[in-house]
Design a protein around this motif. Structure first.
Motif, short mmCIF file in Angstrom:
data_model
loop_
_atom_site.label_atom_id
_atom_site.label_comp_id
_atom_site.label_asym_id
_atom_site.label_seq_id
_atom_site.Cartn_x
_atom_site.Cartn_y
_atom_site.Cartn_z
N GLN A 141 2.69 0.21 -14.55
CA GLN A 141 2.80 1.70 -14.39
C GLN A 141 3.87 2.43 -15.32
O GLN A 141 3.69 3.26 -16.12
CB GLN A 141 3.47 2.31 -13.08
N LEU A 142 5.02 1.42 -15.55
CA LEU A 142 5.96 1.83 -16.71
C LEU A 142 5.37 1.74 -18.01
O LEU A 142 5.75 2.78 -18.93
CB LEU A 142 7.19 0.96 -16.43
N VAL A 275 -5.93 3.23 0.54
CA VAL A 275 -5.95 3.86 -0.84
C VAL A 275 -5.49 2.43 -1.62
O VAL A 275 -4.51 1.77 -1.26
CB VAL A 275 -4.97 4.96 -0.94
N LYS A 276 -6.06 2.22 -2.78
CA LYS A 276 -5.66 1.15 -3.62
C LYS A 276 -4.16 1.34 -4.12
O LYS A 276 -3.74 2.46 -4.48
CB LYS A 276 -6.55 0.83 -4.67
N PRO A 277 -3.37 0.12 -4.10
CA PRO A 277 -1.99 0.11 -4.76
C PRO A 277 -1.81 0.86 -6.12
O PRO A 277 -1.05 1.79 -6.28
CB PRO A 277 -1.70 -1.27 -4.61
N MET A 278 -2.79 0.60 -6.78
CA MET A 278 -2.84 1.26 -8.27
C MET A 278 -2.94 2.79 -8.01
O MET A 278 -2.24 3.44 -8.97
CB MET A 278 -3.81 0.74 -9.28
N THR A 279 -3.86 3.26 -7.36
CA THR A 279 -4.03 4.82 -7.03
C THR A 279 -2.97 5.13 -6.60
O THR A 279 -2.22 6.40 -6.92
CB THR A 279 -5.01 4.98 -6.33
N LYS A 280 -2.04 4.37 -5.44
CA LYS A 280 -0.87 5.09 -5.14
C LYS A 280 0.25 5.40 -5.93
O LYS A 280 0.83 6.42 -6.13
CB LYS A 280 -0.50 4.17 -3.86
N ALA A 281 0.35 4.27 -6.90
CA ALA A 281 1.21 4.28 -7.99
C ALA A 281 1.08 5.29 -8.89
O ALA A 281 1.82 6.13 -9.21
CB ALA A 281 1.41 3.16 -8.89
N LYS A 282 -0.20 5.88 -9.19
CA LYS A 282 -0.60 6.80 -10.20
C LYS A 282 -0.18 8.12 -9.48
O LYS A 282 0.21 9.20 -10.07
CB LYS A 282 -2.01 6.83 -10.48
N VAL A 283 -0.51 7.97 -8.08
CA VAL A 283 -0.07 9.38 -7.42
C VAL A 283 1.21 9.93 -7.34
O VAL A 283 1.78 10.73 -7.57
CB VAL A 283 -0.63 9.14 -5.86
N SER A 284 2.21 8.71 -7.28
CA SER A 284 3.42 9.03 -7.32
C SER A 284 3.93 9.67 -8.75
O SER A 284 5.06 10.42 -8.57
CB SER A 284 4.32 7.80 -7.02
N THR A 285 3.44 9.31 -9.75
CA THR A 285 3.79 9.87 -11.14
C THR A 285 3.39 11.41 -11.22
O THR A 285 3.80 12.12 -11.89
CB THR A 285 3.17 9.00 -12.22
#
Length: 322
Positions: A141-142, A275-285
Motif C-alpha cells: 500500500q505504501l 471483504v478482502k484485506p487488500m480491498t480494506k487497505a485501499k478503502v482506508s486510503t
C-alpha cells in the motif's frame, strides 16, 4: 461527554511519538507506539507499549492489540524509492471485534482528537482485523501511494500486457505538514445519483432518511454509485448490507431534545467481514475523499457486522455526541 482527549503522562507520550518519528540512529528501521484508553475511559489516553530498538518489528505492535478494546498506533516503516530507503508513517485505528456497539460510539466521538495528537501519516488503516496489518500488505500500500508499485495488467481484448503507472510516470501530489511529507488522498469519481441522494437525505422536507453508495461492481478503482435508498430506519438499511462489500451510508435521524425535534446526520462506513484485506487497505486510503463527498455529519461510525447497526446503538452514539 467531551469530544477531546487528555494524555496521561504527557511527557512520556510525546517522547514515545518523537522516538518513532526521529531520524537519529538507524534510518532504516521499524518502530512503533501503541496507544490505548486509560481504564477504557474515552477521554483519557496513554502509552500502552512502544519499541524503538534496532530490532523492533511491527509484529510486536500487532501482538499488543486486544479484541475488546479501541486502540491506536503510529508505525514507522521504510519502502524503497529510486533505490533509496524512504521512511513512511502508518496511523492505525484499531476497533476490536468484541467492542460493544455502544462503546464504539463513545470512542468514535474522540477519534479526531486522538488522531490530531498523534500527527500526520502517509497511510491510515482503520480496522478490526489483524489480517489488515500484514507487513507485506502494508508495504504494498505504501509503495502504491508513492507511485513506485509497478502494475502489469492483462488486456482482456488483445491478451497483451498493459503497463501501469510507475513513479517516473506520475508524480505524487504532496503537502508538507510539521516536517512530514504526506500525499493527498486519491480522487473519487461519483455518479450523479449519489450526489442527488445525499442532497435528498439532507433535505428535511424529503421523506428519504438514508442513502447508500458503493463502488461499481465492488471494485474500489471504479466510481461510487448509489446502491439503495429508503425512508426507514436501521432495520431497513441492514437489509442492503453484504458481508463481502464496502458501503457508505448517510442516515438522517430525528431525536427529541428538550421537547424539540432535532435532526442529526450519521455517516456510516460499512466494510463487511468478508471483504478482502487488500480491498480494506485501499478503502482506508480513500477515507478522506469519501467523507468530503458526504459532507459534515454529527458523528461517524465504522461497522463490519450487521448486529452493530441498530437503533439502540445509534441512539447511544447520539446521546454521547450531544
Amino acid at each position: 461527554m467531551s469530544t477531546t482527549v487528555e494524555i496521561e503522562d504527557s511527557e512520556k507520550f510525546q517522547s514515545a511519538i518523537s522516538s518513532v518519528r526521529s531520524d537519529d540512529g538507524e534510518l532504516v528501521r521499524q518502530s512503533w507506539v501503541l496507544i490505548g484508553h486509560v481504564d477504557q475511559n474515552p477521554n483519557m489516553i496513554h502509552i500502552v507499549d512502544n519499541d524503538n530498538s534496532p530490532g523492533a518489528q511491527i509484529s510486536g505492535f500487532v501482538s499488543g492489540l486486544q479484541e475488546d478494546m479501541v486502540m491506536y498506533g503510529l508505525l514507522r516503516h521504510s519502502v524503497t524509492v529510486d533505490m533509496s530507503a524512504t521512511i513512511k508513517f502508518i496511523y492505525v485505528h484499531w476497533i476490536g471485534s468484541k467492542v460493544a456497539p455502544s462503546k464504539k460510539g463513545r470512542y468514535g466521538v474522540v477519534h479526531g482528537s486522538v488522531k490530531a495528537i498523534i500527527g500526520d501519516s502517509h497511510l491510515t488503516i482503520e480496522t478490526s482485523s489483524l489480517d489488515d496489518l500484514n507487513l507485506e500488505l502494508i508495504t504494498k500500500q505504501l509503495e502504491e501511494s508513492s507511485g513506485v508499485y509497478n502494475k502489469v495488467l492483462e488486456n482482456d481484448q488483445h491478451g497483451l500486457p498493459e503497463r501501469g503507472f510507475t513513479q517516473h510516470q506520475v508524480k505524487d501530489k504532496k503537502k508538507t505538514v510539521t516536517g512530514i511529507v504526506v500525499p493527498t488522498g486519491p480522487g473519487i469519481k461519483v455518479d450523479d445519483d449519489v450526489l442527488t441522494g445525499i442532497q435528498n437525505v439532507r433535505d428535511d422536507e424529503n421523506p428519504l432518511t438514508w442513502v447508500a453508495a458503493g463502488y461499481e461492481n465492488g471494485d474500489v478503482k471504479k466510481p461510487l454509485v448509489k446502491c439503495s435508498e429508503g425512508s426507514g430506519d436501521t432495520e431497513e438499511i441492514r437489509e442492503i448490507l453484504a458481508d463481502d462489500q464496502v458501503c457508505y451510508i448517510l442516515y438522517r435521524k430525528t431525536e427529541i431534545v428538550h421537547e424539540v425535534p432535532t435532526i442529526k446526520f450519521i455517516f456510516i462506513t460499512w466494510v463487511g467481514e468478508n471483504v478482502k484485506p487488500m480491498t480494506k487497505a485501499k478503502v482506508s486510503t480513500k477515507k478522506s475523499a469519501v467523507q468530503d463527498i458526504f459532507k459534515t455529519a454529527h458523528f461517524t461510525l465504522f461497522m463490519s457486522s450487521k448486529s452493530e447497526l441498530t437503533e439502540a446503538s445509534i441512539k447511544s452514539a447520539m446521546s454521547i455526541s450531544g
